[in-house]
Scaffold this active site. Structure first.
Site, short mmCIF file in Angstrom:
data_model
loop_
_atom_site.label_atom_id
_atom_site.label_comp_id
_atom_site.label_asym_id
_atom_site.label_seq_id
_atom_site.Cartn_x
_atom_site.Cartn_y
_atom_site.Cartn_z
N LYS A 65 -5.07 76.14 100.65
CA LYS A 65 -6.42 76.49 101.08
C LYS A 65 -6.40 77.57 102.15
O LYS A 65 -7.19 78.53 102.10
CB LYS A 65 -7.13 75.25 101.61
CG LYS A 65 -7.41 74.18 100.56
CD LYS A 65 -8.07 72.96 101.19
CE LYS A 65 -8.40 71.90 100.15
NZ LYS A 65 -9.04 70.71 100.75
N CYS A 84 -6.84 72.43 106.03
CA CYS A 84 -6.50 71.01 106.16
C CYS A 84 -6.73 70.29 104.84
O CYS A 84 -7.62 70.67 104.07
CB CYS A 84 -7.36 70.32 107.23
SG CYS A 84 -6.95 70.73 108.93
N ASP A 85 -5.96 69.25 104.61
CA ASP A 85 -6.23 68.38 103.47
C ASP A 85 -5.69 66.99 103.77
O ASP A 85 -4.63 66.86 104.40
CB ASP A 85 -5.61 68.91 102.18
CG ASP A 85 -6.28 68.31 100.95
OD1 ASP A 85 -7.27 68.90 100.49
OD2 ASP A 85 -5.85 67.25 100.49
N SER A 86 -6.43 65.98 103.35
CA SER A 86 -6.04 64.59 103.63
C SER A 86 -5.86 63.80 102.34
O SER A 86 -6.61 63.98 101.38
CB SER A 86 -7.11 63.90 104.49
OG SER A 86 -7.29 64.56 105.72
#
Length: 212
Positions: A65, A84-86
């Site tokens: 991203k 960010c990624d979770s």
């Protein structure tokens, strides 16, 4: 003869900050911490990284991203760009956004009364220098045991369909989380202590990101 006035500390300009995420929770967290991010959604195909272990997947998606947004030519000059990624790890499996009510219901029936690990990958690029830093923050989440009616009511709100792991701690889902071990902000979607460290590693001060 009077003394010359003592000058105060030099006021530095606010460092431009770009958030490569559509998450309203991440944006709200950063704003509460004093930042005023410029939001640019990456629109990347997340399925290209399917099959990675949970922590690696979170970091890989964050980088994907961030790089997609950092490559644009319409960003503020010299900005820091954060991706960010979770994902929630349960039984070794990476659980992202459920997408449908059926999947969200299945997830909650599997999670209730148990514990999982919420991984959030962070990838930060300095457009001025071209340097980047990345890291993953992991927080243990202990889930309560909502009954079937509570699960159905929660899923019906639509909230769990669009968040990693099908839960939140800062909204309706907070009552169904009985505790966490680690950074609370990380569960919301961005670890502020970790982000501060990444900013410092790129040669900047965290306080330079505060909106003046």
């Amino acid at each position: 003869m009077t003394d010359a006035p003592t000058s105060g500390p030099t006021r530095r300009r606010t460092l431009p900050f770009v958030l490569a995420s559509a998450s309203p929770a991440r944006l709200a967290t950063l704003r509460s911490a004093g930042l005023d991010p410029h939001v640019v959604v990456s629109g990347v195909d997340e399925s290209v990284l399917d099959g990675l272990p949970p922590a690696e997947l979170a970091l890989g998606l964050a980088g994907l991203k961030c790089r997609a947004v950092a490559a644009r030519d319409d960003l503020p000059t010299g900005a820091l760009v954060l991706g960010c990624d979770s994902v929630l790890e349960l039984d070794g499996e990476a659980l992202g956004k459920p997408g449908t009510a059926e999947v969200a219901t299945e997830r909650w029936r599997a999670m209730r009364g148990r514990s999982g690990v919420l991984h959030t990958g962070h990838h930060l690029v300095d457009l001025a220098s071209g340097r980047h830093e990345e890291a993953t923050a992991s927080t243990v989440v202990h889930f309560a045991s909502p009954d079937d009616d509570e699960v159905a009511a929660y899923v019906a709100t639509g909230e769990p369909l669009h968040v990693a792991g099908a839960f939140t701690v800062d909204s309706l889902g907070g009552a169904f989380v009985r505790g966490i071990e680690g950074d609370h902000h990380n569960v919301v979607g961005v670890s502020l202590p970790l982000l501060r460290e990444l900013v410092g590693a790129l040669g900047h001060r965290w306080t330079d990101l505060w909106a003046r």
